[in-house]
Design a protein around this motif. Structure first.
Motif, PDB file in Angstrom:
ATOM      1  N   ARG A 197       0.762  -1.091   0.042  1.00  0.00           N
ATOM      2  CA  ARG A 197       0.116   0.027  -0.008  1.00  0.00           C
ATOM      3  C   ARG A 197       0.782   1.401   0.029  1.00  0.00           C
ATOM      4  O   ARG A 197       0.296   2.134  -0.340  1.00  0.00           O
ATOM      5  CB  ARG A 197      -0.991  -0.032   1.135  1.00  0.00           C
ATOM      6  N   THR A 198       2.228   1.146   0.492  1.00  0.00           N
ATOM      7  CA  THR A 198       2.887   2.509   0.437  1.00  0.00           C
ATOM      8  C   THR A 198       4.311   2.124   0.230  1.00  0.00           C
ATOM      9  O   THR A 198       4.831   0.891   0.013  1.00  0.00           O
ATOM     10  CB  THR A 198       2.999   2.705   1.966  1.00  0.00           C
ATOM     11  N   ILE A 199       5.195   3.199  -0.226  1.00  0.00           N
ATOM     12  CA  ILE A 199       6.458   3.203  -0.586  1.00  0.00           C
ATOM     13  C   ILE A 199       7.386   4.200   0.167  1.00  0.00           C
ATOM     14  O   ILE A 199       6.900   5.034   0.394  1.00  0.00           O
ATOM     15  CB  ILE A 199       6.571   3.697  -2.150  1.00  0.00           C
ATOM     16  N   ILE A 200       8.537   3.683   0.561  1.00  0.00           N
ATOM     17  CA  ILE A 200       9.466   4.425   1.561  1.00  0.00           C
ATOM     18  C   ILE A 200      10.749   4.686   0.561  1.00  0.00           C
ATOM     19  O   ILE A 200      11.269   3.784  -0.033  1.00  0.00           O
ATOM     20  CB  ILE A 200       9.646   4.023   2.674  1.00  0.00           C
ATOM     21  N   SER A 201      11.276   6.035   0.640  1.00  0.00           N
ATOM     22  CA  SER A 201      12.724   6.012   0.353  1.00  0.00           C
ATOM     23  C   SER A 201      13.138   7.473   0.927  1.00  0.00           C
ATOM     24  O   SER A 201      12.304   8.041   1.771  1.00  0.00           O
ATOM     25  CB  SER A 201      12.647   6.562  -1.229  1.00  0.00           C
ATOM     26  N   SER A 202      14.505   7.732   1.072  1.00  0.00           N
ATOM     27  CA  SER A 202      14.786   8.811   1.830  1.00  0.00           C
ATOM     28  C   SER A 202      15.807   9.734   1.089  1.00  0.00           C
ATOM     29  O   SER A 202      16.556   8.893  -0.035  1.00  0.00           O
ATOM     30  CB  SER A 202      15.660   8.249   3.089  1.00  0.00           C
ATOM     31  N   VAL A 203      15.987  10.994   1.475  1.00  0.00           N
ATOM     32  CA  VAL A 203      17.105  11.738   0.920  1.00  0.00           C
ATOM     33  C   VAL A 203      17.797  12.293   2.326  1.00  0.00           C
ATOM     34  O   VAL A 203      17.017  13.100   2.947  1.00  0.00           O
ATOM     35  CB  VAL A 203      16.602  12.882  -0.022  1.00  0.00           C
ATOM     36  N   GLY A 204      19.318  12.507   2.258  1.00  0.00           N
ATOM     37  CA  GLY A 204      19.804  12.895   3.473  1.00  0.00           C
ATOM     38  C   GLY A 204      19.446  12.326   4.738  1.00  0.00           C
ATOM     39  O   GLY A 204      19.249  11.230   5.046  1.00  0.00           O
ATOM     40  N   LYS A 205      18.958  13.390   5.492  1.00  0.00           N
ATOM     41  CA  LYS A 205      18.250  12.809   6.765  1.00  0.00           C
ATOM     42  C   LYS A 205      16.782  12.458   6.893  1.00  0.00           C
ATOM     43  O   LYS A 205      16.098  12.555   8.116  1.00  0.00           O
ATOM     44  CB  LYS A 205      18.604  13.988   7.848  1.00  0.00           C
ATOM     45  N   TYR A 206      16.052  12.699   5.875  1.00  0.00           N
ATOM     46  CA  TYR A 206      14.768  12.780   5.443  1.00  0.00           C
ATOM     47  C   TYR A 206      14.282  11.567   5.003  1.00  0.00           C
ATOM     48  O   TYR A 206      14.773  11.020   3.797  1.00  0.00           O
ATOM     49  CB  TYR A 206      14.259  14.080   4.860  1.00  0.00           C
ATOM     50  N   SER A 207      13.310  10.983   5.580  1.00  0.00           N
ATOM     51  CA  SER A 207      12.685   9.594   4.876  1.00  0.00           C
ATOM     52  C   SER A 207      11.220  10.194   4.583  1.00  0.00           C
ATOM     53  O   SER A 207      10.302  10.954   5.145  1.00  0.00           O
ATOM     54  CB  SER A 207      12.676   8.589   5.931  1.00  0.00           C
ATOM     55  N   PHE A 208      10.857   9.667   3.369  1.00  0.00           N
ATOM     56  CA  PHE A 208       9.319  10.046   2.726  1.00  0.00           C
ATOM     57  C   PHE A 208       8.586   8.682   2.563  1.00  0.00           C
ATOM     58  O   PHE A 208       9.190   7.626   2.337  1.00  0.00           O
ATOM     59  CB  PHE A 208       9.647  10.692   1.366  1.00  0.00           C
ATOM     60  N   ILE A 209       7.331   8.631   2.606  1.00  0.00           N
ATOM     61  CA  ILE A 209       6.431   7.797   2.500  1.00  0.00           C
ATOM     62  C   ILE A 209       5.503   8.169   1.426  1.00  0.00           C
ATOM     63  O   ILE A 209       4.588   9.493   1.477  1.00  0.00           O
ATOM     64  CB  ILE A 209       5.805   7.469   3.592  1.00  0.00           C
ATOM     65  N   TRP A 210       5.207   7.550   0.322  1.00  0.00           N
ATOM     66  CA  TRP A 210       4.131   7.823  -0.798  1.00  0.00           C
ATOM     67  C   TRP A 210       3.230   6.575  -0.528  1.00  0.00           C
ATOM     68  O   TRP A 210       3.331   5.512  -0.128  1.00  0.00           O
ATOM     69  CB  TRP A 210       4.723   7.607  -2.054  1.00  0.00           C
ATOM     70  N   ASP A 211       1.809   7.156  -0.764  1.00  0.00           N
ATOM     71  CA  ASP A 211       0.603   6.223  -0.757  1.00  0.00           C
ATOM     72  C   ASP A 211       0.409   5.724  -2.144  1.00  0.00           C
ATOM     73  O   ASP A 211       0.430   6.664  -2.903  1.00  0.00           O
ATOM     74  CB  ASP A 211      -0.453   6.992  -0.258  1.00  0.00           C
ATOM     75  N   LEU A 212       0.603   4.388  -2.178  1.00  0.00           N
ATOM     76  CA  LEU A 212       0.420   3.726  -3.759  1.00  0.00           C
ATOM     77  C   LEU A 212      -0.834   4.194  -4.221  1.00  0.00           C
ATOM     78  O   LEU A 212      -0.836   4.636  -5.701  1.00  0.00           O
ATOM     79  CB  LEU A 212       0.625   2.307  -3.843  1.00  0.00           C
ATOM     80  N   LYS A 213      -1.946   3.985  -3.550  1.00  0.00           N
ATOM     81  CA  LYS A 213      -3.265   4.507  -4.267  1.00  0.00           C
ATOM     82  C   LYS A 213      -3.560   5.868  -4.740  1.00  0.00           C
ATOM     83  O   LYS A 213      -3.906   6.235  -5.977  1.00  0.00           O
ATOM     84  CB  LYS A 213      -4.311   4.213  -3.349  1.00  0.00           C
ATOM     85  N   SER A 214      -2.853   6.838  -3.923  1.00  0.00           N
ATOM     86  CA  SER A 214      -2.856   8.135  -4.276  1.00  0.00           C
ATOM     87  C   SER A 214      -1.692   8.344  -5.373  1.00  0.00           C
ATOM     88  O   SER A 214      -2.196   9.186  -6.218  1.00  0.00           O
ATOM     89  CB  SER A 214      -2.254   8.961  -2.985  1.00  0.00           C
ATOM     90  N   ALA A 215      -0.680   7.919  -5.325  1.00  0.00           N
ATOM     91  CA  ALA A 215       0.200   7.826  -6.794  1.00  0.00           C
ATOM     92  C   ALA A 215      -0.301   7.517  -7.760  1.00  0.00           C
ATOM     93  O   ALA A 215      -0.173   8.136  -8.774  1.00  0.00           O
ATOM     94  CB  ALA A 215       1.620   7.208  -6.229  1.00  0.00           C
ATOM     95  N   LEU A 216      -1.221   6.241  -7.805  1.00  0.00           N
ATOM     96  CA  LEU A 216      -1.770   5.759  -9.130  1.00  0.00           C
ATOM     97  C   LEU A 216      -2.913   6.938  -9.694  1.00  0.00           C
ATOM     98  O   LEU A 216      -3.266   6.940 -10.741  1.00  0.00           O
ATOM     99  CB  LEU A 216      -2.326   4.426  -9.073  1.00  0.00           C
ATOM    100  N   SER A 217      -3.314   7.728  -8.485  1.00  0.00           N
ATOM    101  CA  SER A 217      -4.576   8.464  -8.916  1.00  0.00           C
ATOM    102  C   SER A 217      -4.093   9.753  -9.337  1.00  0.00           C
ATOM    103  O   SER A 217      -4.667  10.627  -9.670  1.00  0.00           O
ATOM    104  CB  SER A 217      -5.523   8.852  -7.753  1.00  0.00           C
ATOM    105  N   GLY A 218      -2.825  10.128  -9.308  1.00  0.00           N
ATOM    106  CA  GLY A 218      -2.111  11.319  -9.958  1.00  0.00           C
ATOM    107  C   GLY A 218      -1.183  12.218  -9.017  1.00  0.00           C
ATOM    108  O   GLY A 218      -0.705  13.268  -9.685  1.00  0.00           O
ATOM    109  N   ASN A 219      -0.998  11.801  -7.750  1.00  0.00           N
ATOM    110  CA  ASN A 219      -0.216  12.288  -6.798  1.00  0.00           C
ATOM    111  C   ASN A 219       1.114  12.036  -6.885  1.00  0.00           C
ATOM    112  O   ASN A 219       1.473  11.080  -6.349  1.00  0.00           O
ATOM    113  CB  ASN A 219      -0.724  12.531  -5.432  1.00  0.00           C
ATOM    114  N   GLN A 220       2.077  12.737  -7.384  1.00  0.00           N
ATOM    115  CA  GLN A 220       3.348  12.290  -7.321  1.00  0.00           C
ATOM    116  C   GLN A 220       4.195  12.625  -6.128  1.00  0.00           C
ATOM    117  O   GLN A 220       5.258  11.838  -5.811  1.00  0.00           O
ATOM    118  CB  GLN A 220       4.212  13.181  -8.427  1.00  0.00           C
ATOM    119  N   TYR A 221       3.714  13.141  -5.173  1.00  0.00           N
ATOM    120  CA  TYR A 221       4.414  13.707  -3.873  1.00  0.00           C
ATOM    121  C   TYR A 221       4.087  12.788  -2.548  1.00  0.00           C
ATOM    122  O   TYR A 221       3.168  12.400  -2.483  1.00  0.00           O
ATOM    123  CB  TYR A 221       4.324  15.180  -3.639  1.00  0.00           C
TER     124      TYR A 221
END
Length: 278
Positions: A197-221
């Motif tokens: 359901r979700t995706i995780i990745s990081s840049v520097g000291k920050y980790s980010f979570i994307w929601d898969l359903k939201s991403a497939l609906s058009g939200n890149q962020y």
């Protein structure tokens, strides 16, 4: 781990020729949870099964696929039932239903060099990590005689290759990170959680979570973010769906998802225009 001691050193070869492994992964997505005598390895132009029970070479002849031209393999991953995806240095992706066979699907170069790959348990969705963005790909065939099948099992119609969606940070967020870490910042390998359901990745000291359903609906962020005390080397989801495992330069942390907050709380977004999912 503290001393960095080498426990065992393997020299792998086939037909008397040494093979320098560039990438490796488990036989299937969750098989790393228990002991196995084999795993999948890859050189710049070959993928194969490595068997530690063999006396010489460690590479099974019946599960070996080598290409005449160097693909420059940079990443490899497997599904729950052992189907395989590899990425080349040019950004191309190949999908296999089994080792030793030809790829069922060969996706053309999709952009920049791919650092890592991950797939959902079923193999329906694939996430490819590039330095400055992630590529989300639906591997289900939408039309033609193989409609409903996955690209691991059947080939996509020649005129209907899957279109990747690009996941990234808002320009203002990326600009803030570049101020902190310079222009050479890059995403850590992106991972799906076990529930897909979700995706995780990081840049520097920050980790980010994307929601898969939201991403497939058009939200890149990303929808959630957390700052750590040190540079994040790798982030992944624990077996418990509500926990995130973070490996930092000098520490390891197990964090609840509830500790992640809205990205707006960490970065200023004034004047930023949202972009669609393309």
């Amino acid at each position: 781990m503290e001393k960095g001691k080498v426990v065992q050193d393997w020299k792998m070869s086939k037909d008397g020729i040494d093979k320098d492994i560039k990438v490796f992964t488990t036989n299937s997505k969750l098989s790393g949870a228990h002991k196995e005598d084999t795993f999948i390895g890859g050189t710049s132009q070959a993928i194969f099964r490595v068997d530690q029970r063999m006396k010489d070479g460690f590479i099974r002849n019946d599960e070996f696929k080598e290409y005449k031209t160097k693909l420059g393999i940079t990443a490899i991953t497997t599904t729950l039932n052992g189907m395989i995806a590899i990425a080349g240095k040019d950004g191309s992706i190949k999908l296999y239903d089994a080792l030793g066979k030809n790829a069922k699907t060969a996706l053309p170069p999709l952009g920049d060099e791919i650092i890592s790959l991950d797939v959902t348990l079923s193999g329906r969705y694939l996430i490819a990590t590039c330095k400055k963005y992630l590529l989300l790909i639906d591997l289900k065939i939408k039309n033609g005689k193989n409609e409903g099948k996955l690209g691991f099992n059947r080939s996509f119609p020649i005129d209907s290759k899957p279109e990747p969606g690009r996941l990234r940070l808002l320009p203002g967020h990326m600009a803030s990170l570049m101020k902190l870490y310079g222009k050479d910042i890059e995403f850590t390998p992106a991972k799906f959680d076990i529930s897909s359901r979700t995706i995780i990745s990081s840049v520097g000291k920050y980790s980010f979570i994307w929601d898969l359903k939201s991403a497939l609906s058009g939200n890149q962020y990303p929808i959630k973010i957390r700052e750590y005390d040190d540079k994040v080397i790798m982030g992944d989801f624990a077996q418990h769906v509500d926990q995130v495992l973070i490996a930092m330069k000098n520490d390891i942390a197990l964090t609840s998802r509830s500790a992640f907050t809205d990205p707006n709380d960490a970065f200023s977004q004034s004047g930023i225009v949202r972009e669609g999912f393309k």
